[in-house]
Design an enzyme around this catalytic site. Sequence first.
Site, PDB file in Angstrom:
ATOM      1  N   ASP A  42       0.839  -1.197   0.000  1.00  0.00           N
ATOM      2  CA  ASP A  42       0.000   0.000   0.000  1.00  0.00           C
ATOM      3  C   ASP A  42       0.877   1.251   0.000  1.00  0.00           C
ATOM      4  OD1 ASP A  42      -2.125   1.727   0.206  1.00  0.00           O
ATOM      5  OD2 ASP A  42      -2.959   0.853   2.031  1.00  0.00           O
ATOM      6  N   ASP A  43       0.877   1.985  -1.113  1.00  0.00           N
ATOM      7  CA  ASP A  43       1.648   3.234  -1.242  1.00  0.00           C
ATOM      8  C   ASP A  43       3.159   3.002  -1.334  1.00  0.00           C
ATOM      9  OD1 ASP A  43      -0.741   4.582  -0.998  1.00  0.00           O
ATOM     10  OD2 ASP A  43      -0.214   5.688   0.815  1.00  0.00           O
ATOM     11  N   CYS A  78      -5.326   4.830  -3.976  1.00  0.00           N
ATOM     12  CA  CYS A  78      -5.567   3.445  -3.565  1.00  0.00           C
ATOM     13  C   CYS A  78      -6.784   2.817  -4.217  1.00  0.00           C
ATOM     14  CB  CYS A  78      -5.723   3.376  -2.047  1.00  0.00           C
ATOM     15  SG  CYS A  78      -4.281   3.946  -1.121  1.00  0.00           S
ATOM     16  N   ASP A 313      -0.125  -0.567  -4.995  1.00  0.00           N
ATOM     17  CA  ASP A 313      -1.277   0.092  -5.631  1.00  0.00           C
ATOM     18  C   ASP A 313      -0.937   1.463  -6.203  1.00  0.00           C
ATOM     19  OD1 ASP A 313      -1.003   1.324  -3.162  1.00  0.00           O
ATOM     20  OD2 ASP A 313      -3.072   0.992  -2.525  1.00  0.00           O
ATOM     21  N   ASN A 314       0.109   2.079  -5.727  1.00  0.00           N
ATOM     22  CA  ASN A 314       0.566   3.360  -6.285  1.00  0.00           C
ATOM     23  C   ASN A 314       1.912   3.694  -5.689  1.00  0.00           C
ATOM     24  OD1 ASN A 314      -2.034   4.259  -4.284  1.00  0.00           O
ATOM     25  ND2 ASN A 314      -0.038   5.062  -3.704  1.00  0.00           N
TER      26      ASN A 314
END
Length: 538
Positions: A42-43, A78, A313-314
């Site tokens: 995540d991130d 997200c 996700d990014n």
Amino acid sequence: MAPAALPAALLRALPLAALLLLGPARAVRQARRPNVVLILTDDQDVCLGGMTPLKKTNALIAQMGMTFVNAYVPSALCCPSRASILTGKYPHNHHVVNNTLEGNCSSKLWQKIQEPYTFPALLKSMCGYQTFFAGKYLNEYGAEDAGGVGHVPPGWSFWYALEKNSKYYNYTLSVNGKARRHGENYSVDYLTDVLANMSLDFLEYKSNFEPFFMMIATPAPHSPWTPAPQYTKSFQNVSAPRNSNFNIHGKNKHWLIRQAKTPMSNSSIQFLDDAYRKRWQTLLSVDDLIEKLVKKLEVNGELDNTYIFYTSDNGFHTGQFSLPIDKRQLYEFDIKVPLLVRGPGIKPNQTNKMLVANIDLGPTILDIAGYDLNKTQMDGMSLLPLLRGDKNVTWRSDFLVEYQGEGFNGSDPTCPGLGPGVTHCFPDCVCEDSYNNTYACVRTLSASWNLQYCEFDDREVFVEVYNLTADPHQINNIAKTIDQEILEKMNYRLMMLQSCSGATCRTPGVFDPGYRFDPRLMFSNHGLRARRFSAQFL
């Protein structure tokens, strides 16, 4: 591993699954198909050293398989990005535009229109896979207005989903639709470790008569950046990279970037350095998870028949163009992500430079399972030919990035001077998002061009263009100096991609031999937008 460690719901479900699968002919056929594991962080950036702390992951996945060095997301946020992974679609086709219910994040509409056709749903219903999910699903999952944690999306045999956004302690999981509350005791509650243990339990007690798909979505390295206690002293001398776009004014960029105060205050720099260090600390637990998972697959005799994908996700930024910390922007540090894959037929220590996106994950995994991709409406492409090293593969040279900005109707209390329409503001009045931070880009990577072309949906129709060969850190916006013919072609290509669906998202890009450009089409198909662009910018 003792059976007592297995969650009760899993113990109840697995024997039933085994009884249902006693048909030996079907079982033998399915057991031969590859298993798939997808780890989603995540991130996690890749441009600013985000993979550096993951020594075990690099050794166990990257060095044993393929690293995609040009992997991107179509939206640097997200929920839209995760929706793209699940559906294989661009945001304009799955209609998840931000992290709110109103933005279709885990909304009733998403559940009705998109969830039945995600790739895990097809794996389970059409391919006979047993499917396991553990971790963060979508940011608004569990919202009472959308079914609460009792909602289990179609396609999941075993469901252990985090309510709402990433946390490390004091959270609620949906355990096959039943709420389970966790506290703040490290040994039983630290979420990354809980996900690891649930995954190992699944591998221990799953049916051996079906292939399996696992999706493990960790909270790390998302805020609040809470490391496991054994890692709180790690990386004490690490700080955010001071590359050439760190703590500089974003001249010639969209107003939201230009408003950032330069130079940043000492407190802002200290804050982002702290965040950067803690992000790395949280990733050490992900590294442990990967090691345990790979060892368990090896002990089970399943590693050689299992594809393992690792991605995020990014991306993220820490001080670039004087923006303290966040994602959402159009630049490489926010849209580029790690992508590592190992599995059957993939040679070790490979690097692939093709332009790939997370909309390709669904088609790839379905292709691995033997599903006919022509039966889907997915925008992405299967990576399987690249993973196998097939020769003469025709591949894309561009893809679409799109983002719909968010803002408060009133002024942000942290920064009333900027007026209404902004959000995610810091104490020194630097805001990371706004309503008119709404943009779409064509990211091109061909034999002759490494280019990004972006338009903002605002009164200016502001344009940013970057030649990443000459300017990898995207400091100089060349929109006013680049050849006008290229500008017009990119403008038209952007409009085409923004209206694409399925196969039309995979047509030749501007610099491909098969590309055909007729300037008249700019006015016949998309007249209003093209005329606005022509009159106000050119």
